[in-house]
Design a protein around this motif. Structure first.
Motif, PDB file in Angstrom:
ATOM      1  N   ARG A   1      35.231  37.074  -6.768  1.00 56.92           N
ATOM      2  CA  ARG A   1      35.419  35.880  -5.661  1.00 56.92           C
ATOM      3  C   ARG A   1      34.843  35.380  -5.835  1.00 56.92           C
TER       4      ARG A   1
ATOM      5  N   LEU B   1      37.761  29.131  -1.170  1.00 57.25           N
ATOM      6  CA  LEU B   1      39.414  29.414  -0.451  1.00 57.25           C
ATOM      7  C   LEU B   1      39.105  28.839   0.212  1.00 57.25           C
TER       8      LEU B   1
ATOM      9  N   PHE C   1      42.039  29.534   3.842  1.00 60.44           N
ATOM     10  CA  PHE C   1      42.394  30.323   4.509  1.00 60.44           C
ATOM     11  C   PHE C   1      43.570  29.582   5.649  1.00 60.44           C
TER      12      PHE C   1
ATOM     13  N   ARG D   1      33.875  24.196   3.129  1.00 60.27           N
ATOM     14  CA  ARG D   1      32.859  25.663   2.994  1.00 60.27           C
ATOM     15  C   ARG D   1      33.043  26.608   1.546  1.00 60.27           C
TER      16      ARG D   1
END
Ligand code: ADP
Ligand code: MG
Lengths: 302, 224
Positions: free
Chosen positions: B78, B83, B85, B150
């Motif tokens: 990961r 990512l 979301f 982030r």
């Protein structure tokens, strides 16, 4: 390595900050753990003090032979040689009636009384160390020695020491039982505290796992919290016991003074204190570990 | 390199969110996955990041088979991803700065280097003046940009964005699109799931369309 260390330091800092942010619940938790630990530790301190008292007295199995007052040098020599050959005797010491009198004069402060008697009322004595401390063996020795000529009286010195020893052994068992139960309580307290924390931090745990946090990373703050809680509880227990020793010793001094002896609770040694703190920290860590292991599996990918 | 071959994803309860999907995404590619709500876009991205496992077929990312990955290996897989979301998943009890710091803490960056990267990422999305603010005080668009910061702060090799322009007005959507393009230009593989036609046309990417869990077309775009 440096990054690893700085992560641990950061976690420790965050843990302390977390404890400080909720002072009331921290205080209550630490207090609960402290009280739970103070009970067995206090009992242990009392027991250790009793043991110390008993240690000042001889616990070795001894048999004292007192000869008849009319026994002469020949009789003494005969018994001496019999004891030397006896397989059940590990060693012995002859206390002559003259020596015994000297000792009474110098030790007891009864010199005037003894002086006034005008003669030596004391018999010759042998103090025998038995090679086998079993009670039935000591009884057998006693019976055998009594049948020897000019032996007037045989006394088992160890009887009361053995009784005290049995009481102490029972006390140790009580400490162990209570300690185990309350260690379980401590683990339960941290388990539940950590469970609540995990529940309130569900979102955070979910997010950090999604963006690549390993399980050790997720566990670490909870384990630190548990260990810190346990350690703080250990410190609280230590303080409670130390305060207890102070308070009790005042009363004990008065009481034991009335019995003409000196008995006081001894404060915990550095080694014992260290063991207490290490053990309580470990228990907190263990409770947290159980809780985290049990509840983090809810976050595994399907 | 991401490759799907004959992937089915059936959720507990039996619903089949993806059906027989085969798809290859090369390193450095920019791909936009389109489709109506419920078409399976989010599921497709989740399979890439090992958030879900395929029910059958294989998903391979950087040579690693997601279906056969040991749980211990998942966190390290990961970390290749950034990512974003659909619901952002921001931490509302932490400041903007702390939210962006999170991926770096997880990887174990030193404080100085981490702070430098966080500032750079915040600057890139225009949130540097709000580094001490809490996410609850940010507008929907700002929260979206925070989520983007982030996602990119640890310089991932693959950026997965689920509806990244969902809450944004056109101007901000354009900025975010530019941000993705700039990442793609330095070699980052970018996969965006969106039902926003505008975003798709603006970036001029390779388009992948899903309908009821099935791939209906794969149009090679001009790319960047
Ligand atoms: N965790 C889940 N459990 C059961 N069904 C799910 C789950 N996640 C998604 N689905 C279903 O799978 C289908 C595809 O969902 P999703 O991949 O989120 O579509 P999209 O992102 O294109 O809107 C939807 O019908 C949705 O209801
Ligand atoms: Mg979706």
């Amino acid at each position: 390595m440096k990054a690893w260390l700085s992560q641990h330091i950061r976690t420790l800092g965050a843990t302390l900050a977390k404890l400080a942010r909720a002072p009331v619940s921290t205080l209550l938790n630490v207090g609960a753990v402290g009280v739970a630990l103070a009970l067995p530790v206090g009992l242990y301190v009392g027991l250790a003090s009793l043991q110390h008292l008993a240690g000042g007295l001889r616990v070795e199995p001894q048999v004292s032979l007192f000869l008849a007052r009319d026994a002469g040098r020949g009789d003494v020599a005969q018994i001496d040689s019999r004891l030397k050959q006896h397989p059940g005797v590990r060693g012995f010491r002859h206390v002559s009636r003259e020596r015994a009198l000297e000792e009474i004069k110098t030790r007891s402060g009864l010199a005037d009384v003894v002086e006034s008697l005008g003669h030596n009322p004391l018999p010759d004595a042998f103090i025998v160390d038995a090679s086998d401390a079993a009670p039935q063996n000591l009884e057998a020795l006693r019976a055998e020695f009594l049948r020897w000529p000019k032996v007037a009286h045989v006394q088992l010195d160890s009887a009361w020491a053995r009784r005290l020893d049995a009481v102490l052994r029972l006390g140790r068992l009580a400490v162990l039982t209570l300690g185990t139960l309350l260690a379980f309580a401590l683990v339960a307290i941290t388990f539940n505290t950590i469970r609540l924390q995990i529940m309130t931090q569900r979102d955070e745990i979910e997010v950090v796992k999604l963006i690549g946090a390993t399980d050790p990373f997720v566990r670490r703050p909870f384990l630190y919290y548990g260990a810190t809680l346990g350690l703080a509880g250990g410190v609280a227990a230590w303080l409670i016991v130390a305060a207890g020793i102070c308070v009790f010793n005042d009363g004990l001094q008065e009481l034991s003074g009335l019995y003409g002896m000196r008995f006081e609770l001894r404060s915990m040694s550095v080694g014992d204190s260290f063991s207490l703190l290490a053990f309580s920290a470990w228990l907190g860590w263990f409770g947290a570990w159980l809780s985290v292991s049990r509840h983090l599996s809810d976050f595994e990918p399907r | 390199m991401i490759s799907f071959s004959q992937v089915h994803k059936r959720y507990p309860g039996g619903f089949e969110a993806l059906r027989n999907v085969s798809l290859g995404i090369a390193d450095g590619e920019m791909v936009v996955v389109t489709g109506h709500s419920g078409a399976g876009k989010t599921t497709l991205l989740k399979l890439m990041a090992a958030i879900e496992r395929p029910s059958s077929g294989s998903v391979v990312v950087n040579g690693q088979n997601i279906g056969a990955l040991r749980p211990r290996a998942i966190p390290f897989l990961r970390r290749n991803f950034g990512l974003i979301f659909q619901d952002h998943k921001l931490l509302f009890d932490r400041t903007v700065l702390e939210n962006v710091l999170l991926p770096l803490n997880i990887i174990g960056y030193r404080r100085g280097e981490a702070a430098r990267r966080v500032r750079a990422a915040l600057d890139k999305v225009g949130l540097l003046p709000k580094e001490k603010a809490y996410p609850i005080t940010l507008s929907g668009g700002e929260q979206q940009r925070l989520a983007s910061a982030r996602a990119i702060v640890h310089r991932p090799s693959i950026l997965l964005a689920d509806e990244p322009t969902g809450n944004l007005d056109a101007a901000y959507a354009g900025e975010i699109a530019e941000l993705f393009r700039s990442f793609n230009q330095v070699g980052v593989t970018v996969v965006i799931a969106t039902h926003d036609e505008q975003l798709a046309t603006r970036l001029n990417p390779r388009l992948v369309a899903l309908k009821s869990g099935e791939l209906i077309e794969a149009v090679p775009g001009a790319g960047a």
